[in-house]
Design a protein around this motif. Structure first.
Motif, PDB file in Angstrom:
ATOM      1  N   ASP A 182       8.156  11.461  93.573  1.00 32.47           N
ATOM      2  CA  ASP A 182       7.800  12.394  92.503  1.00 32.47           C
ATOM      3  C   ASP A 182       6.417  13.017  92.711  1.00 32.47           C
ATOM      4  O   ASP A 182       6.287  14.219  92.979  1.00 32.47           O
ATOM      5  CB  ASP A 182       7.871  11.682  91.152  1.00 32.47           C
ATOM      6  N   ILE A 183       5.364  12.204  92.588  1.00 36.49           N
ATOM      7  CA  ILE A 183       4.012  12.758  92.673  1.00 36.49           C
ATOM      8  C   ILE A 183       3.699  13.249  94.083  1.00 36.49           C
ATOM      9  O   ILE A 183       3.052  14.295  94.258  1.00 36.49           O
ATOM     10  CB  ILE A 183       2.971  11.713  92.217  1.00 36.49           C
ATOM     11  N   SER A 184       4.167  12.522  95.094  1.00 36.37           N
ATOM     12  CA  SER A 184       3.909  12.962  96.473  1.00 36.37           C
ATOM     13  C   SER A 184       4.552  14.319  96.721  1.00 36.37           C
ATOM     14  O   SER A 184       3.985  15.171  97.418  1.00 36.37           O
ATOM     15  CB  SER A 184       4.447  11.929  97.474  1.00 36.37           C
ATOM     16  N   GLY A 185       5.740  14.545  96.135  1.00 39.98           N
ATOM     17  CA  GLY A 185       6.400  15.839  96.289  1.00 39.98           C
ATOM     18  C   GLY A 185       5.655  16.954  95.574  1.00 39.98           C
ATOM     19  O   GLY A 185       5.517  18.063  96.094  1.00 39.98           O
ATOM     20  N   ARG A 186       5.146  16.652  94.390  1.00 42.99           N
ATOM     21  CA  ARG A 186       4.349  17.643  93.656  1.00 42.99           C
ATOM     22  C   ARG A 186       3.090  17.999  94.436  1.00 42.99           C
ATOM     23  O   ARG A 186       2.675  19.170  94.502  1.00 42.99           O
ATOM     24  CB  ARG A 186       3.963  17.101  92.282  1.00 42.99           C
ATOM     25  N   SER A 187       2.471  16.965  95.014  1.00 44.41           N
ATOM     26  CA  SER A 187       1.235  17.184  95.758  1.00 44.41           C
ATOM     27  C   SER A 187       1.485  18.027  97.007  1.00 44.41           C
ATOM     28  O   SER A 187       0.679  18.904  97.359  1.00 44.41           O
ATOM     29  CB  SER A 187       0.617  15.839  96.144  1.00 44.41           C
ATOM     30  N   ALA A 188       2.611  17.778  97.681  1.00 39.06           N
ATOM     31  CA  ALA A 188       2.948  18.555  98.878  1.00 39.06           C
ATOM     32  C   ALA A 188       3.122  20.036  98.533  1.00 39.06           C
ATOM     33  O   ALA A 188       2.726  20.925  99.302  1.00 39.06           O
ATOM     34  CB  ALA A 188       4.224  17.999  99.506  1.00 39.06           C
ATOM     35  N   LYS A 189       3.694  20.302  97.369  1.00 40.50           N
ATOM     36  CA  LYS A 189       3.855  21.694  96.939  1.00 40.50           C
ATOM     37  C   LYS A 189       2.500  22.337  96.670  1.00 40.50           C
ATOM     38  O   LYS A 189       2.314  23.539  96.927  1.00 40.50           O
ATOM     39  CB  LYS A 189       4.728  21.751  95.681  1.00 40.50           C
ATOM     40  N   CYS A 190       1.560  21.554  96.160  1.00 39.64           N
ATOM     41  CA  CYS A 190       0.203  22.079  95.949  1.00 39.64           C
ATOM     42  C   CYS A 190      -0.403  22.538  97.267  1.00 39.64           C
ATOM     43  O   CYS A 190      -0.938  23.649  97.381  1.00 39.64           O
ATOM     44  CB  CYS A 190      -0.684  21.004  95.321  1.00 39.64           C
ATOM     45  N   VAL A 191      -0.307  21.666  98.254  1.00 37.20           N
ATOM     46  CA  VAL A 191      -0.894  21.968  99.571  1.00 37.20           C
ATOM     47  C   VAL A 191      -0.214  23.179 100.194  1.00 37.20           C
ATOM     48  O   VAL A 191      -0.872  24.056 100.770  1.00 37.20           O
ATOM     49  CB  VAL A 191      -0.778  20.741 100.492  1.00 37.20           C
TER      50      VAL A 191
END
Length: 337
Positions: free
Chosen positions: A215-224
């Motif tokens: 969940d959070i790792s996927g959100r963070s990847a989208k940020c990058v």
């Protein structure tokens, strides 16, 4: 009623909230020292508030008012199901359960002694053991250390495991509950946290959970990918620390299972509130070693008997978690994630 139940001796406040010494200014040293003491006192107060009592235990387990500690003697052994238990477990007469006892109200340590595991997951494990004619021994473990130790160390992992395709590669799972993900922030959302834009924001989450990855790792990847800073993930071993970090302002939001987040908010004395809606409702499962399908089948059949005879509902209702009940336990149910 307070927010957290924790073993203070295991997680000393001085280590958790220590402030580096600035040798250049004695005045600054004193200011930092006062800030550190104040923060520690807030956290200590939250821990101390977990001593609220229930109708069943004067020492207090942070159970909902009127909840009764489950008595395995109320469940009768089923000889037919007990016959399904593998010989290696039957001969020792005990189910050894690995559980991360920092995840109230599912599994946590009673405030009365800081050692006894309690919660609806613990009661369900005991009920399964009683049905199979086995004693249950709960051993506290770090969440991310349970699955690798199935077989050699633990017979079962009972610790609010969301069943995922990735986890199913490492273990068999018997479904027994369902929950989604719920975020929380400080009351009033003073930092104006938006779940659609967490880029660069400090977020706390328990290590090894579904909320951390994917969940959070996927959100963070989208940020990058969008050219924004990654989410500042504060990954902590214990759910109690995750909630404490949010209450004391060390992060701006947290993510956890919906039942656990709701419980933390209810125990926070008005310091926390939900952030967004519950999403991603998924089955939660009891973990069994990948090479031990016979034990998984015995556990599933015992679980279904408890569902049918009403013991399962009594346990969940006593903890105020009946909304997560399921109609049938399955071995390795199909999941989408």
């Amino acid at each position: 009623m307070g927010l957290l139940t924790a073993k203070v001796s295991r997680f000393p406040l001085a280590r958790r909230f220590a402030v580096p010494r600035n040798k250049g200014s004695k005045a600054m040293d004193m200011k930092k020292l006062k800030t550190t003491k104040a923060t520690a006192l807030v956290a200590a107060g939250l821990i101390a508030l977990t001593g609220c009592t229930s109708a069943s235990e004067a020492g207090g387990t942070s159970q909902p008012s009127g909840a009764a500690t489950f008595d395995p003697a109320s469940v009768s052994k089923d000889d037919a199901l007990a016959a399904l238990v593998p010989d290696k477990i039957k001969s020792k007469g005990t189910l050894v359960v690995g559980s991360d006892t920092t995840y109230a109200p599912a599994e946590f340590l009673a405030a009365s002694d800081g050692q006894t595991a309690v919660g609806y997951d613990i009661d369900i494990a005991k009920a399964i053991g009683a049905t199979l004619g086995l004693k249950v021994e709960v051993q506290t473990s770090g969440f991310d250390g349970i699955l690798p130790a199935l077989g050699p160390k633990y017979d079962l992992g009972v610790s609010s495991f969301f069943i995922t395709k990735e986890r199913s590669k490492a273990a068999n799972f018997v479904s027994y509950f369902q929950a989604g993900t719920q975020w929380a922030t400080q009351k009033g959302n003073p930092k104006n946290v938006n779940l659609d834009d967490l880029c660069g924001k400090p977020v706390s989450v328990q290590t090894g959970t579904f909320q951390e990855d994917p969940d959070i790792s996927g959100r963070s990847a989208k940020c990058v990918a969008a050219g924004k800073p990654p989410i500042e993930v504060v990954s902590l071993k214990n759910q109690t620390d995750v909630a404490t970090r949010l209450v004391t302002g060390g992060v701006e939001s947290m993510a956890a299972g919906s039942i656990t987040t709701a419980y933390a908010i209810a125990q926070s004395d008005g310091k926390l509130q939900t952030l967004g809606d519950v999403y991603g409702a998924s089955p939660v499962g009891i973990a069994v070693a990948k090479d031990d399908l016979p034990l998984a089948d015995a556990v599933a059949q015992a679980m279904n008997k408890l569902i049918k005879d009403g013991s399962y509902k009594k346990i969940l209702d006593a903890w105020g978690t009946g909304t997560g009940s399921i109609e049938k336990a399955e071995v390795n149910p199909q999941v989408n994630k």
